[in-house]
Every structure is written in structure tokens, then in C-alpha cells.
Design a protein around this motif. Structure first.
Motif, PDB file in Angstrom:
ATOM      1  N   TRP A 123      39.696  23.614   6.104  1.00 57.42           N
ATOM      2  CA  TRP A 123      39.924  22.068   6.328  1.00 57.42           C
ATOM      3  C   TRP A 123      41.309  22.267   6.607  1.00 57.42           C
ATOM      4  N   MET A 124      42.149  23.023   5.692  1.00 60.16           N
ATOM      5  CA  MET A 124      43.705  22.901   5.997  1.00 60.16           C
ATOM      6  C   MET A 124      44.198  23.570   7.195  1.00 60.16           C
ATOM      7  N   VAL A 125      43.300  24.562   7.871  1.00 55.79           N
ATOM      8  CA  VAL A 125      43.529  24.990   9.279  1.00 55.79           C
ATOM      9  C   VAL A 125      43.344  24.149  10.148  1.00 55.79           C
ATOM     10  N   LEU A 126      42.190  23.254   9.939  1.00 54.17           N
ATOM     11  CA  LEU A 126      42.067  22.365  10.779  1.00 54.17           C
ATOM     12  C   LEU A 126      42.926  20.986  10.960  1.00 54.17           C
ATOM     13  N   LEU A 127      43.482  20.823   9.708  1.00 55.67           N
ATOM     14  CA  LEU A 127      44.437  19.660   9.587  1.00 55.67           C
ATOM     15  C   LEU A 127      45.778  20.052   9.979  1.00 55.67           C
ATOM     16  N   VAL A 128      46.161  21.570  10.124  1.00 58.54           N
ATOM     17  CA  VAL A 128      47.370  21.918  10.878  1.00 58.54           C
ATOM     18  C   VAL A 128      47.084  21.949  12.208  1.00 58.54           C
ATOM     19  N   LEU A 129      46.203  22.360  12.775  1.00 57.65           N
ATOM     20  CA  LEU A 129      45.804  22.186  14.294  1.00 57.65           C
ATOM     21  C   LEU A 129      46.097  20.783  14.782  1.00 57.65           C
ATOM     22  N   VAL A 130      45.131  19.906  14.118  1.00 58.74           N
ATOM     23  CA  VAL A 130      45.405  18.238  14.586  1.00 58.74           C
ATOM     24  C   VAL A 130      46.696  17.968  14.422  1.00 58.74           C
ATOM     25  N   PHE A 131      47.460  18.088  13.271  1.00 65.78           N
ATOM     26  CA  PHE A 131      48.829  17.689  13.248  1.00 65.78           C
ATOM     27  C   PHE A 131      49.672  18.191  14.116  1.00 65.78           C
ATOM     28  N   TRP A 132      49.598  19.496  14.437  1.00 66.97           N
ATOM     29  CA  TRP A 132      50.238  20.090  15.587  1.00 66.97           C
ATOM     30  C   TRP A 132      50.384  19.294  16.930  1.00 66.97           C
ATOM     31  N   GLN A 133      48.912  19.059  17.425  1.00 70.45           N
ATOM     32  CA  GLN A 133      48.595  18.626  18.643  1.00 70.45           C
ATOM     33  C   GLN A 133      49.191  16.907  18.564  1.00 70.45           C
ATOM     34  N   VAL A 134      48.931  16.234  17.488  1.00 73.88           N
ATOM     35  CA  VAL A 134      49.466  15.087  17.475  1.00 73.88           C
ATOM     36  C   VAL A 134      51.094  15.057  17.439  1.00 73.88           C
ATOM     37  N   LEU A 135      51.753  15.875  16.766  1.00 76.04           N
ATOM     38  CA  LEU A 135      53.280  16.073  16.975  1.00 76.04           C
ATOM     39  C   LEU A 135      53.676  16.382  18.475  1.00 76.04           C
ATOM     40  N   ARG A 136      52.832  16.987  19.007  1.00 77.14           N
ATOM     41  CA  ARG A 136      53.188  17.441  20.499  1.00 77.14           C
ATOM     42  C   ARG A 136      53.075  16.205  21.440  1.00 77.14           C
TER      43      ARG A 136
END
Length: 495
Positions: A192-205
């Protein structure tokens, strides 16, 4: 020109957005770099302040050597970035766009290096520190990533490289811990942490992209405003120059017209007091009247040109007949000055406006006679591969090279030239305008003390194109064409 009437055509469609020009895009890119670098000193100081906080949080949890090495590498990266910022402030802060972009191309690598080092902190705490400490570290990294959106979004490539380096290094550290050290046997919340980092990364982009678009539009608007201000400034200056020229012209016109009119008054008074001298005074009155008529003719020609109300009658006419008609008009003037006047005509027809073409050639012949004191004038028609060409040669005073471009300008008189006092300086200006309207290229070649030749290439006039040029009140193009041809003629003479 007539204005088209307004009609109701239904709802007004929104105007298409202006298209970026290469110059605008280049300038905007440079300003985006300038905006990025303007805040980098502050952001680096904030980044340096976060390093001891992470060290204190992980002091009891991480390996001391690894923690010290990470902190030292990050401090070194931050110091290098500060040095680059100082170099930019001393060398490029006020530089043009090209230098701004070149600086970023050379030194842009340091931002993703810093992002990768911050992401590498995940190796120190992920699944190694207590959850509370992990939460604090994740919160610091998330805040740092969000802060980078504000500080780096002006330059989209730099922001993206920084975020990508931060996220990918954090994900690589998590993958190492989960796949190599734990052999995928860790708790479920790791995924879940990996998924959260991936989502957060794209949102920031995406958020950074939107903020970057805002920056870009602001600078595009600033560029267009600057262009508009410059255009308005040029137009205002051109209007002021035109007013000054017109004022000078009115003063000169009043002076030039006053002389022959004053002479007419004197001759009339003389004739009234001594009528027996009518045979001596009458020719002088005729000459003064001709001078006044010539001045007014040039004024009327200028008014018609500037108003765009010239009526064109494009037709075929015999070139030899045109030149012989002009010979009948100007030969007596030349012979009265003791000049030879020769005409060499070739049979053939040309397509042009007979009245305007006669005015062009007549003005050139009149100038040749006026500025020639000895020798003669030759009017010749020649057949060239491009079409018939009319040439007017004289053995007059000639025109100095520094004045050969200026003589086609409005109200210009060659300083020190005899014969320039009895006109407004409109003859060659009108010739240039009329030749441009008819599509007949005009060339000039002259040598001071030896004479001048004007060459008029009588290419077939296109009625539609000529009418469009006649309707325009802008004469800059005509003058530019003539000046280009003058320059080409000078180069031919030098060769």
C-alpha cells in the motif's frame, strides 16, 4: 479606403488564441529559467535546515555510518547547488534568454542529484525505524516534494527531473528492502505504501504541470504587453515625426509658393505702371505662373497618393509615341538652357496607365533638365529579356552616394544642389510611389560631377495588384523597393 458595413452575423465566435512566435517562445523560456533561479537560494537554505531534522529523527534507528554518509552527500549536493546559484547571479542574472538556457543545459543536472539523495533516505528508515519515525520521515519527504512544486515549476524539465529522481530513488529503496532483504515476505502495508508513493508522484507531476502553465501564460502575456507597448511607442514616434515633417513642409511650402506669387505681384504692378513694357513683362508673368502651377500640381499629386484615390486605367500603349510626346514637351526646355536633347525610341507596346507612366517619365526628364547645366539629356527605350526599359541619362551634377537613398523620401532636397529651391522635394518621391503602384521597378545609378541615369523597367501592370497598391496609403514598401534597387545599381557600377 472605404470601410465595410457592419452586419449582424449571429453569435460572435471567440477569437483563436494567439500563436507563439519563435522569438516569443525563446524569450518566455529564458524568463522561466530566470524565475526558477530567483528563489533557489532560499529553497536551498530550507533544504539544508531539513537535513539535521532527519538526522535527529533517525539517530537511534539508522546505522551511524550510513546516516552520516547520506547527510554528508546531501550537504555536499546542497553546497554545490548554492555555488551554482551564486555563479548564476554573478554571470547570468541579467543575461538574455540564450545565455539563460545555456546555463541550465550545463548545470541542470544538480537538481535531480539532490532529489535522488533525498529519495535515498528511504533506505535509512523504511521498515527499519519505528512507525512513528517512519511517519515523520515520510511526512518530511512529502512536504519536500510538494515544496518543490512551488519552487521548481517555473522550469518544467527541472521540476520533472527532480520529482522523478526523488520518487524513483524512494521506490528503488523500497523495492530493495521488500524484494531483496525481505524476499517479498514483508507485511501487506508495504504494498500500500508503494501504491501511495506512485499515486502521490503522479499527482504532484500533474499539479506541477498546471502551475507551470500558469507561469508560462503570465510570461507570454508580459511578452505581448511589451510588444504592444513597443509597437505603440514606435507608432507614436512615427506620428510625431510625421507631424514634424508636415509642419516643416507647410513652412517650406509657404516660403516656396510665396516667391513666385510675390514675383507675380511685382510684375503686375510693373505692368500697370508701364504698360508699354508688356512684351518684356508678359513672359516673366507666364514663367511665374508655370512655377506656381508646378508647385500646386505636386501638392495635388501628393494628396491623391496619400488618400489612395488615384484612378487607374491600365491599357496597352505605344512606347515610341509616349516618348515622342514627352520630347515635344521637354525639348524646348532643354534647348532653352543650351542642352542637347536626344530621344531613342523603339517600336512596341507596354501595358500600363498612360497618364501615370507619362507623369513618372516626365518627372524624371524634368529633373534631368533642371540639374544639368551643360552637356545634354538622353531618353532611350531598350528591349530587355524582362521587358521594355526606359532610361533617362543626363550629364548633370550627379548625386552623392550618401544621398542616393534619401532622394526618394518625402520633402527631401539634396543640400547644395542648384535648382532645389523651386520645389517641395516631392518629384522623386512621387515617382517612387507611382512606379511601385504600377509595378515598374525603378533603378538609379549616379556619380557626382558626371551625371545620373534612371532606369524604369516597364513590366506589364496587373490591374488588380496595381489597384490594391494604389488604395494603400503606406509608402514604406515602395521606398524600400527603390532603395534596394539603388543599392543593386551602385554595386553594378562598382563592378
Amino acid at each position: 479606403m472605404a470601410r465595410a458595413g457592419l452586419r449582424d452575423n449571429g453569435p460572435v465566435k471567440p477569437a483563436a488564441p494567439p500563436v507563439d512566435t519563435p522569438a516569443e517562445a525563446h524569450w518566455v523560456e529564458g524568463e522561466l529559467v530566470r524565475s526558477l533561479m530567483r528563489v533557489q537560494r532560499t529553497t536551498q537554505l530550507i533544504g539544508l535546515a531539513l537535513i539535521p531534522i532527519v538526522v535527529l529523527v533517525l539517530w537511534a534507528d539508522a546505522h551511524p555510518a550510513a546516516l552520516a554518509g547520506w547527510a554528508a552527500a546531501l550537504v555536499g549536493s546542497a553546497m554545490l547547488r548554492l555555488a551554482i546559484v551564486r555563479r548564476y547571479e554573478s554571470d547570468c542574472a541579467a543575461a538574455p534568454a540564450a545565455q539563460q538556457l545555456a546555463f541550465m543545459a550545463r548545470h541542470g543536472y544538480i537538481w535531480p542529484v539532490g532529489g535522488a539523495l533525498w529519495g535515498a533516505a528511504t533506505l535509512l528508515f523504511f521498515d527499519l525505524a519505528p512507525l512513528a519515525d517512519q511517519f515523520l520521515c515520510w511526512l518530511l519527504l512529502a512536504g519536500l516534494a510538494m515544496f518543490s512544486i512551488n519552487s521548481l515549476s517555473a522550469h518544467l524539465p527541472t521540476m520533472r527531473r527532480y520529482l522523478d529522481a526523488l520518487a524513483l530513488s524512494a521506490l528503488a529503496a523500497m523495492a530493495w528492502r521488500m524484494g531483496v532483504e525481505l524476499q517479498l515476505a514483508g507485511p501487506l502495508h508495504h504494498w500500500w505504501m508503494v501504491l501511495l508513493v506512485l499515486v502521490f508522484w503522479q499527482v504532484l507531476r500533474q499539479a506541477g504541470l498546471r502551475l507551470h502553465v500558469t507561469h508560462r501564460r503570465n510570461f507570454e502575456l508580459q511578452f505581448r504587453n511589451n510588444q504592444l507597448i513597443e509597437s505603440l511607442t514606435r507608432q507614436t514616434q512615427a506620428a510625431l515625426d510625421a507631424v514634424e515633417i508636415k509642419n516643416r513642409f507647410l513652412a517650406s511650402a509657404a516660403h516656396d509658393i510665396r516667391q513666385p506669387v510675390h514675383a507675380l505681384g511685382l510684375y503686375a504692378d510693373w505692368l500697370g505702371s508701364e504698360p508699354e513694357l508688356v512684351h518684356d513683362i508678359a513672359p516673366k508673368i507666364v514663367e511665374s505662373t508655370k512655377a506656381v502651377n508646378a508647385l500646386f500640381d505636386s501638392l495635388f499629386d501628393l494628396a491623391r497618393l496619400d488618400s489612395g484615390k488615384i484612378k487607374l486605367h491600365i491599357e496597352q500603349l505605344r512606347l515610341d509615341k509616349l516618348l515622342h510626346d514627352l520630347e515635344l514637351q521637354y525639348r524646348p526646355l532643354a534647348e532653352a538652357k543650351g542642352l542637347q536633347f536626344r530621344v531613342h525610341a523603339v517600336p512596341g507596346t507596354v501595358t500600363s496607365d498612360p497618364i501615370l507612366l507619362q507623369r513618372i517619365v516626365g518627372n524624371l526628364i524634368s529633373n534631368a533638365v533642371k540639374y544639368t547645366q551643360q552637356g545634354g539629356v538622353l531618353v532611350a527605350a531598350r528591349v530587355t529579356p524582362l521587358g521594355p526599359r526606359i532610361e533617362i541619362w543626363d550629364t548633370g551634377t550627379g548625386i552623392a552616394p550618401e544621398h542616393q537613398r534619401e532622394i526618394f523620401r518625402e520633402f527631401f532636397k539634396v543640400p547644395g544642389h542648384s535648382g532645389t529651391d523651386d520645389g517641395f522635394g516631392l518629384g522623386l518621391y512621387i515617382v517612387a510611389r507611382l512606379s511601385h503602384i504600377l509595378g515598374h521597378p525603378l533603378q538609379l545609378a549616379s556619380r557626382p560631377g558626371r551625371g545620373t541615369v534612371f532606369r524604369l523597367l516597364v513590366q506589364p501592370s496587373d490591374p488588380a495588384a496595381s489597384a490594391a497598391r494604389a488604395a494603400s496609403t503606406i509608402d514604406i514598401k515602395a521606398q524600400a523597393d527603390v532603395l534596394t534597387q539603388v543599392r543593386q545599381a551602385q554595386e553594378e557600377m562598382e563592378r
